[in-house]
Enzyme design. Sequence first.
Site, short mmCIF file in Angstrom:
data_model
loop_
_atom_site.label_atom_id
_atom_site.label_comp_id
_atom_site.label_asym_id
_atom_site.label_seq_id
_atom_site.Cartn_x
_atom_site.Cartn_y
_atom_site.Cartn_z
N LYS A 1 -7.65 4.44 2.59
CA LYS A 1 -6.86 5.64 2.38
C LYS A 1 -7.14 6.36 1.07
O LYS A 1 -7.31 7.59 1.06
CB LYS A 1 -5.37 5.33 2.52
N LYS B 1 -18.88 30.83 -28.07
CA LYS B 1 -19.15 30.24 -26.75
C LYS B 1 -18.30 30.82 -25.62
O LYS B 1 -17.12 31.13 -25.79
CB LYS B 1 -18.91 28.73 -26.80
N THR C 1 -39.57 28.66 -6.37
CA THR C 1 -39.83 27.31 -5.87
C THR C 1 -40.21 26.51 -7.12
O THR C 1 -40.80 27.09 -8.06
CB THR C 1 -40.98 27.26 -4.84
N HIS C 2 -39.89 25.25 -7.16
CA HIS C 2 -40.13 24.41 -8.36
C HIS C 2 -39.46 25.01 -9.60
O HIS C 2 -39.92 24.77 -10.72
CB HIS C 2 -41.62 24.23 -8.64
N TYR D 1 -8.78 -5.44 13.55
CA TYR D 1 -8.16 -5.02 12.30
C TYR D 1 -8.32 -6.11 11.24
O TYR D 1 -8.13 -7.30 11.52
CB TYR D 1 -6.67 -4.71 12.49
N ASN E 1 -18.25 29.38 -21.82
CA ASN E 1 -18.90 28.36 -20.99
C ASN E 1 -18.49 28.44 -19.51
O ASN E 1 -17.34 28.74 -19.21
CB ASN E 1 -18.56 26.96 -21.52
N ASN F 1 -1.04 -1.85 13.29
CA ASN F 1 -2.50 -1.64 13.35
C ASN F 1 -2.87 -0.34 14.06
O ASN F 1 -3.80 0.35 13.66
CB ASN F 1 -3.18 -2.82 14.06
N SER G 1 -15.20 27.14 -26.81
CA SER G 1 -15.49 25.88 -27.50
C SER G 1 -14.49 25.72 -28.63
O SER G 1 -14.03 26.71 -29.22
CB SER G 1 -16.91 25.94 -28.05
N GLU H 1 -19.43 23.90 -13.70
CA GLU H 1 -19.86 22.55 -14.10
C GLU H 1 -18.97 21.48 -13.47
O GLU H 1 -19.45 20.44 -13.04
CB GLU H 1 -19.81 22.41 -15.63
N SER I 1 0.82 -1.22 0.00
CA SER I 1 0.00 0.00 0.00
C SER I 1 0.85 1.26 0.00
O SER I 1 0.33 2.36 0.12
CB SER I 1 -0.89 0.01 1.24
N1 ARG Z 1 -0.94 -0.89 5.32
C1 ARG Z 1 -1.80 -1.23 6.40
C2 ARG Z 1 -3.11 -0.46 6.32
O1 ARG Z 1 -3.13 0.51 5.64
C3 ARG Z 1 -1.14 -0.96 7.72
C4 ARG Z 1 -1.51 -1.90 8.80
C5 ARG Z 1 -1.07 -3.26 8.44
N2 ARG Z 1 -1.24 -4.17 9.51
C6 ARG Z 1 -1.10 -5.49 9.31
N3 ARG Z 1 -1.19 -6.23 10.34
N4 ARG Z 1 -0.93 -5.99 8.12
O2 ARG Z 1 -4.08 -0.81 6.89
#
Ligand code: ARG
Length: 485
Positions: free
Chosen positions: A323, A281, A153-154, A315, A283, A108, A275, A288, A22
């Site tokens: 994330k 144009k 309204t509406h 966990y 815009n 964790n 455009s 948007e 990760s």
């Molecule tokens: N990369 C993990 C996460 O974002 C960190 C915690 C990992 N803990 C584990 N026991 N593998 O959640």
Amino acid sequence: MRLWGSRMKKEPDEEVTSFTTSVMDDYVLYPFDVWGSAAHCMMLERVGLLEGTESAAILEGLRTIMRELTEGTIDPSSHEDIHSLVESRLHELIGETAGKLHAGRSRNDQIVLDERLFLREAMVTVGHEITTLLHALLDKAVTYPKLVMPGYTHLQPAQPVLFSHHMMAYFAMFRRDAERLRDALPRVNILPLGAAALAGTNLPIDRAETARFLAFPTVQGNSMDIVADRDFILEVVGHCALAALHLSRLAEEIVLWVSPGFGFLEIDDAFTTGSSIMPQKKNPDVAELIRGKSGESVSGWLSLAVTLKGLPLTYNRDLQQDKAPMFRVMREVTDSLHLAARLVDHITLREDTIARALQEGFLTATDIAEYLVEQGIPFRKAHSLVGALVRDLASQGRTLAELRKEDLASVSEGFYEDILVFSDPAQSVERKRSYGGTAPGEVARQVQEGRMFIEREEERFAELRLQWKKSFMKIFPGEEDVMRG
Ligand code: ARG
């Protein structure tokens, strides 16, 4: 190579490694990860689990790593996550002593620590952008204090309102968004570290001490909840998604008002796009895209919610998926708020078109009915009398501005001459003095309260930032810029 997993006889399969890694997502958490490690180290020394020389070496190593990560001299891609990156680099820098740092903690609780430190900063950033938008709305309101426009309204013309009242309606909406974030802060700004894997630890750690080093006012109280809890993210992302939806409503009105059907607004050329084929144009793409990007914020919330659904305690690796949506929503809402404030700064009202629109749609019909109520006529009766009057005028292609004494007599003897005053939109607005109504005095009250809110809110943000920055700078002098990512 495996950093941990001493019981396994084989190196992990290559695809398993790339599937479970990760670091490219959590790399941006490095200032918080390194700060958290430093705080943990200082606490371990206080409770006697590290010698003074050991903690000094660890802190020095962490300072070096902070600098290296900021300068980009470490390649993150060969690591599993930000925690393992910092730990293995520390090993390279100071050797065996590095291994003492992980006592009484786990990845964790480390990951939620990083997320909480990140999120409280990001919340203040979003809060600050909300106040910038509030400023812009308030400025626009006071630029046109007397401008009367049709209220809808509406999407049908309803009653005259002050343009400033309309702006202050958005102010009220975004103020609630700021308040919601503020309410959520105590549930984010709380120390998780010390839960270890899930059960706590046998070691004599002092979590209150760690909290002080990281400027957390409180310590989270159940080690299992600590490593399983992600509702603090879902809550904040939900509040941000709601702010994004509010932005999409504001953006939609700007798109509508700038179209020739309304023609109420002019956007500065610098905030419009052209455009590739149609030379004429101009815009409103910024509006948007603000409207369009709100979808991503809502989907970020949804993605987090589905990740949490049905997860057993505590966990689970699923939680790693929290994330990307968190980062995406916080960034997008920050950018959209910022651009929305600048867009509001770059609009001008077309008072001539608005004045013309005021003549259409029989906007003061309710005023006439309320006038009749004041003369003692039951409201339902007044409603139908004025309804008949409007029907007659409409069939003759006339407006309420063209009302004559004779028209009144033909509908009912209950109509008096001074009723003509009531068909004037400016008078109509002037009379809406009920608390929260569109009368100028009521709008002035909202503006005054709004100014006070902005001032208080900005002071609060500045105070929080300063407090966090001071704690950070005690350990990492000269590195304050890394905190905002
Ligand atoms: N990369 C993990 C996460 O974002 C960190 C915690 C990992 N803990 C584990 N026991 N593998 O959640």
